[in-house]
Design a protein around this motif. Sequence first.
Motif, PDB file in Angstrom:
ATOM      1  N   THR A 180      68.221  24.258  53.484  1.00 62.91           N
ATOM      2  CA  THR A 180      69.422  24.872  54.074  1.00 62.91           C
ATOM      3  C   THR A 180      69.201  26.347  54.423  1.00 62.91           C
ATOM      4  OG1 THR A 180      70.259  25.240  51.800  1.00 62.91           O
ATOM      5  CG2 THR A 180      71.030  23.283  52.961  1.00 62.91           C
ATOM      6  N   GLY A 181      67.941  26.765  54.463  1.00 62.45           N
ATOM      7  CA  GLY A 181      67.611  28.096  54.945  1.00 62.45           C
ATOM      8  C   GLY A 181      67.677  29.218  53.935  1.00 62.45           C
ATOM      9  N   ARG A 182      67.962  28.898  52.676  1.00 60.44           N
ATOM     10  CA  ARG A 182      68.041  29.939  51.652  1.00 60.44           C
ATOM     11  C   ARG A 182      66.700  30.039  50.937  1.00 60.44           C
ATOM     12  NH1 ARG A 182      73.505  27.575  49.067  1.00 60.44           N
ATOM     13  NH2 ARG A 182      72.535  25.662  49.872  1.00 60.44           N
ATOM     14  N   VAL A 183      65.717  30.544  51.670  1.00 60.23           N
ATOM     15  CA  VAL A 183      64.323  30.506  51.219  1.00 60.23           C
ATOM     16  C   VAL A 183      64.089  31.384  49.998  1.00 60.23           C
ATOM     17  CG1 VAL A 183      61.923  30.872  51.903  1.00 60.23           C
ATOM     18  CG2 VAL A 183      63.580  30.032  53.570  1.00 60.23           C
ATOM     19  N   GLU A 184      64.700  32.557  49.976  1.00 64.18           N
ATOM     20  CA  GLU A 184      64.489  33.467  48.841  1.00 64.18           C
ATOM     21  C   GLU A 184      64.988  32.848  47.537  1.00 64.18           C
ATOM     22  OE1 GLU A 184      66.133  37.288  49.593  1.00 64.18           O
ATOM     23  OE2 GLU A 184      64.807  37.735  51.285  1.00 64.18           O
ATOM     24  N   LYS A 185      66.139  32.194  47.587  1.00 62.41           N
ATOM     25  CA  LYS A 185      66.661  31.531  46.398  1.00 62.41           C
ATOM     26  C   LYS A 185      65.792  30.338  46.022  1.00 62.41           C
ATOM     27  CE  LYS A 185      71.498  32.919  46.908  1.00 62.41           C
ATOM     28  NZ  LYS A 185      72.906  32.453  47.036  1.00 62.41           N
ATOM     29  N   ALA A 186      65.260  29.667  47.040  1.00 65.78           N
ATOM     30  CA  ALA A 186      64.361  28.544  46.776  1.00 65.78           C
ATOM     31  C   ALA A 186      63.093  29.031  46.070  1.00 65.78           C
ATOM     32  CB  ALA A 186      64.008  27.840  48.072  1.00 65.78           C
ATOM     33  N   GLN A 187      62.593  30.199  46.484  1.00 74.44           N
ATOM     34  CA  GLN A 187      61.411  30.783  45.852  1.00 74.44           C
ATOM     35  C   GLN A 187      61.682  31.106  44.387  1.00 74.44           C
ATOM     36  OE1 GLN A 187      58.255  31.288  47.313  1.00 74.44           O
ATOM     37  NE2 GLN A 187      57.735  31.669  45.159  1.00 74.44           N
ATOM     38  N   LYS A 188      62.881  31.566  44.085  1.00 73.86           N
ATOM     39  CA  LYS A 188      63.250  31.844  42.695  1.00 73.86           C
ATOM     40  C   LYS A 188      63.263  30.551  41.872  1.00 73.86           C
ATOM     41  CE  LYS A 188      65.998  35.994  43.641  1.00 73.86           C
ATOM     42  NZ  LYS A 188      67.361  36.609  43.582  1.00 73.86           N
ATOM     43  N   CYS A 189      63.714  29.468  42.487  1.00 70.53           N
ATOM     44  CA  CYS A 189      63.686  28.165  41.805  1.00 70.53           C
ATOM     45  C   CYS A 189      62.252  27.739  41.526  1.00 70.53           C
ATOM     46  CB  CYS A 189      64.400  27.112  42.644  1.00 70.53           C
ATOM     47  SG  CYS A 189      66.189  27.300  42.719  1.00 70.53           S
ATOM     48  N   LEU A 190      61.370  27.980  42.501  1.00 73.30           N
ATOM     49  CA  LEU A 190      59.956  27.642  42.318  1.00 73.30           C
ATOM     50  C   LEU A 190      59.363  28.450  41.172  1.00 73.30           C
ATOM     51  CD1 LEU A 190      57.313  26.303  43.159  1.00 73.30           C
ATOM     52  CD2 LEU A 190      57.031  28.108  44.886  1.00 73.30           C
ATOM     53  N   ASP A 191      59.656  29.741  41.129  1.00 65.66           N
ATOM     54  CA  ASP A 191      59.146  30.593  40.048  1.00 65.66           C
ATOM     55  C   ASP A 191      59.679  30.121  38.699  1.00 65.66           C
ATOM     56  OD1 ASP A 191      57.871  32.091  41.966  1.00 65.66           O
ATOM     57  OD2 ASP A 191      59.451  33.614  42.077  1.00 65.66           O
ATOM     58  N   LYS A 192      60.952  29.743  38.665  1.00 67.31           N
ATOM     59  CA  LYS A 192      61.549  29.261  37.424  1.00 67.31           C
ATOM     60  C   LYS A 192      60.933  27.939  37.005  1.00 67.31           C
ATOM     61  CE  LYS A 192      64.542  29.229  34.042  1.00 67.31           C
ATOM     62  NZ  LYS A 192      64.432  30.176  32.917  1.00 67.31           N
ATOM     63  N   LEU A 193      60.678  27.071  37.978  1.00 65.96           N
ATOM     64  CA  LEU A 193      60.053  25.782  37.682  1.00 65.96           C
ATOM     65  C   LEU A 193      58.662  25.983  37.103  1.00 65.96           C
ATOM     66  CD1 LEU A 193      60.094  22.699  37.808  1.00 65.96           C
ATOM     67  CD2 LEU A 193      59.277  22.849  40.176  1.00 65.96           C
ATOM     68  N   LYS A 194      57.896  26.891  37.675  1.00 67.73           N
ATOM     69  CA  LYS A 194      56.560  27.178  37.150  1.00 67.73           C
ATOM     70  C   LYS A 194      56.644  27.699  35.721  1.00 67.73           C
ATOM     71  CE  LYS A 194      54.279  28.220  41.548  1.00 67.73           C
ATOM     72  NZ  LYS A 194      53.615  29.257  42.376  1.00 67.73           N
ATOM     73  N   GLU A 195      57.649  28.522  35.471  1.00 67.47           N
ATOM     74  CA  GLU A 195      57.845  29.061  34.123  1.00 67.47           C
ATOM     75  C   GLU A 195      58.197  27.954  33.139  1.00 67.47           C
ATOM     76  OE1 GLU A 195      61.126  31.874  31.871  1.00 67.47           O
ATOM     77  OE2 GLU A 195      60.678  32.290  33.977  1.00 67.47           O
ATOM     78  N   MET A 196      59.022  27.008  33.566  1.00 66.81           N
ATOM     79  CA  MET A 196      59.430  25.892  32.705  1.00 66.81           C
ATOM     80  C   MET A 196      58.260  24.957  32.415  1.00 66.81           C
ATOM     81  SD  MET A 196      63.105  25.054  34.493  1.00 66.81           S
ATOM     82  CE  MET A 196      63.634  23.782  33.338  1.00 66.81           C
ATOM     83  N   VAL A 197      57.428  24.734  33.428  1.00 66.56           N
ATOM     84  CA  VAL A 197      56.268  23.855  33.257  1.00 66.56           C
ATOM     85  C   VAL A 197      55.210  24.525  32.391  1.00 66.56           C
ATOM     86  CG1 VAL A 197      54.349  22.729  34.460  1.00 66.56           C
ATOM     87  CG2 VAL A 197      56.678  22.602  35.397  1.00 66.56           C
ATOM     88  N   GLY A 198      55.040  25.843  32.563  1.00 61.63           N
ATOM     89  CA  GLY A 198      54.068  26.578  31.774  1.00 61.63           C
ATOM     90  C   GLY A 198      52.666  26.420  32.314  1.00 61.63           C
ATOM     91  N   THR A 199      51.721  26.880  31.527  1.00 58.28           N
ATOM     92  CA  THR A 199      50.317  26.848  31.948  1.00 58.28           C
ATOM     93  C   THR A 199      49.534  25.717  31.306  1.00 58.28           C
ATOM     94  OG1 THR A 199      49.760  28.403  30.157  1.00 58.28           O
ATOM     95  CG2 THR A 199      50.269  29.340  32.335  1.00 58.28           C
ATOM     96  N   LYS A 200      50.224  24.856  30.577  1.00 59.58           N
ATOM     97  CA  LYS A 200      49.531  23.751  29.915  1.00 59.58           C
ATOM     98  C   LYS A 200      49.001  22.767  30.947  1.00 59.58           C
ATOM     99  CE  LYS A 200      52.235  23.951  25.637  1.00 59.58           C
ATOM    100  NZ  LYS A 200      53.136  23.198  24.717  1.00 59.58           N
ATOM    101  N   THR A 201      47.789  22.300  30.701  1.00 55.10           N
ATOM    102  CA  THR A 201      47.187  21.301  31.580  1.00 55.10           C
ATOM    103  C   THR A 201      47.066  19.989  30.831  1.00 55.10           C
ATOM    104  OG1 THR A 201      44.964  21.973  30.893  1.00 55.10           O
ATOM    105  CG2 THR A 201      45.905  23.032  32.870  1.00 55.10           C
ATOM    106  N   GLY A 202      46.976  18.919  31.558  1.00 57.53           N
ATOM    107  CA  GLY A 202      46.857  17.600  30.946  1.00 57.53           C
ATOM    108  C   GLY A 202      46.899  16.534  32.015  1.00 57.53           C
ATOM    109  N   ASN A 203      46.537  15.342  31.634  1.00 64.35           N
ATOM    110  CA  ASN A 203      46.510  14.229  32.571  1.00 64.35           C
ATOM    111  C   ASN A 203      47.602  13.207  32.286  1.00 64.35           C
ATOM    112  OD1 ASN A 203      44.242  15.143  34.064  1.00 64.35           O
ATOM    113  ND2 ASN A 203      42.888  14.446  32.423  1.00 64.35           N
ATOM    114  N   SER A 204      48.589  13.584  31.489  1.00 64.64           N
ATOM    115  CA  SER A 204      49.679  12.664  31.219  1.00 64.64           C
ATOM    116  C   SER A 204      50.520  12.484  32.480  1.00 64.64           C
ATOM    117  CB  SER A 204      50.561  13.181  30.083  1.00 64.64           C
ATOM    118  OG  SER A 204      51.250  14.349  30.473  1.00 64.64           O
ATOM    119  N   ARG A 205      51.276  11.410  32.520  1.00 67.00           N
ATOM    120  CA  ARG A 205      52.102  11.131  33.703  1.00 67.00           C
ATOM    121  C   ARG A 205      53.104  12.248  33.953  1.00 67.00           C
ATOM    122  NH1 ARG A 205      56.974   8.831  34.432  1.00 67.00           N
ATOM    123  NH2 ARG A 205      57.170   8.405  32.192  1.00 67.00           N
ATOM    124  N   ILE A 206      53.698  12.774  32.880  1.00 69.28           N
ATOM    125  CA  ILE A 206      54.695  13.846  33.021  1.00 69.28           C
ATOM    126  C   ILE A 206      54.048  15.118  33.532  1.00 69.28           C
ATOM    127  CG2 ILE A 206      56.285  15.335  31.747  1.00 69.28           C
ATOM    128  CD1 ILE A 206      56.920  12.998  29.933  1.00 69.28           C
TER     129      ILE A 206
END
Length: 300
Positions: A180-206
């Motif tokens: 819907t064109g709100r790219v800056e807010k979308a970028q904040k969601c992406l940053d938040k998602l990365k923060e929630m996922v963290g830096t852990k690596t793994g091959n699990s389905r999740i």
Amino acid sequence: MKKLNLTGTDVDEAVDRILTYKKSFTWRYFFAVFCIVLVWLVVIISALIPILPNDWGYDYTDPFSDEYFTKSVIVMCLFILIPITILLVRMTKLHLYLYKILLDDCEPRKFIDVVDRLVKERYFRKCYVNAVGTYYIAASAYEKDYEKAMEHIELMRSKSKLKMFRKICMFYQGCVLADTGRVEKAQKCLDKLKEMVGTKTGNSRIAKADRARIIDLEGVIAYAKKDYERAASLYNEAMKTFNNNISRIVLTYGCGNAAYNLGNYTEALKCYSEALEIKPDAKLVFMDDLREKIDEISGL
């Protein structure tokens, strides 16, 4: 028990089949538990009634002694776990059959209408803010009903405490904002998602799904910024994880749009054709546009 087939059904028929399927195995569960408890009571009562004469020297056990009664209850509970396990498996399968409407049959509107009808049932009302709810958000986004998607995202956040569902909500919120064109807010969601996922690596389905959502959202944002080459690359990367029909169609269509906007019509035609071949009768809002673009490019 027969498989639940919802392909080709309308909303009313799909709802009836789902409710009938659920009632059938729920009734069997309660009947199995009743039989187990009944057998336990028979064993306990029969232990009170001596069958052999006392002068035979048979040593009867008091059925209400601590040791005997406790063991009998434990055995009964272990047997009850069997139908409970079967019930949980059946419930999981029921959800998978429901998700198939969206993921494999590619009918988001039908999925929304079916869920709207099912939430009148107590059991499905509880699921509405958990796993079923995340698919409901996805279906709303695919239908471009962004207002409904955002409303349900807020509902999920207020009702569900599981981090897994919160990550999915953040992903779809970012997608809706970017579309819907709100790219800056979308970028904040992406940053938040990365923060929630963290830096852990793994091959699990999740773990794989989390990484794929990040890549997918990056692609959506790149497309919104008209960085079409990067968007196509990210869509292709996300496609390696998301292998259901609707995700493959949407991502392949996205690659086609990126190529189209870059003037690479040969690649665009290839992507559009591949997207159409995945599920020719998919009922997605952009399918008419996809066919029109195929005709347009083919006529060049």
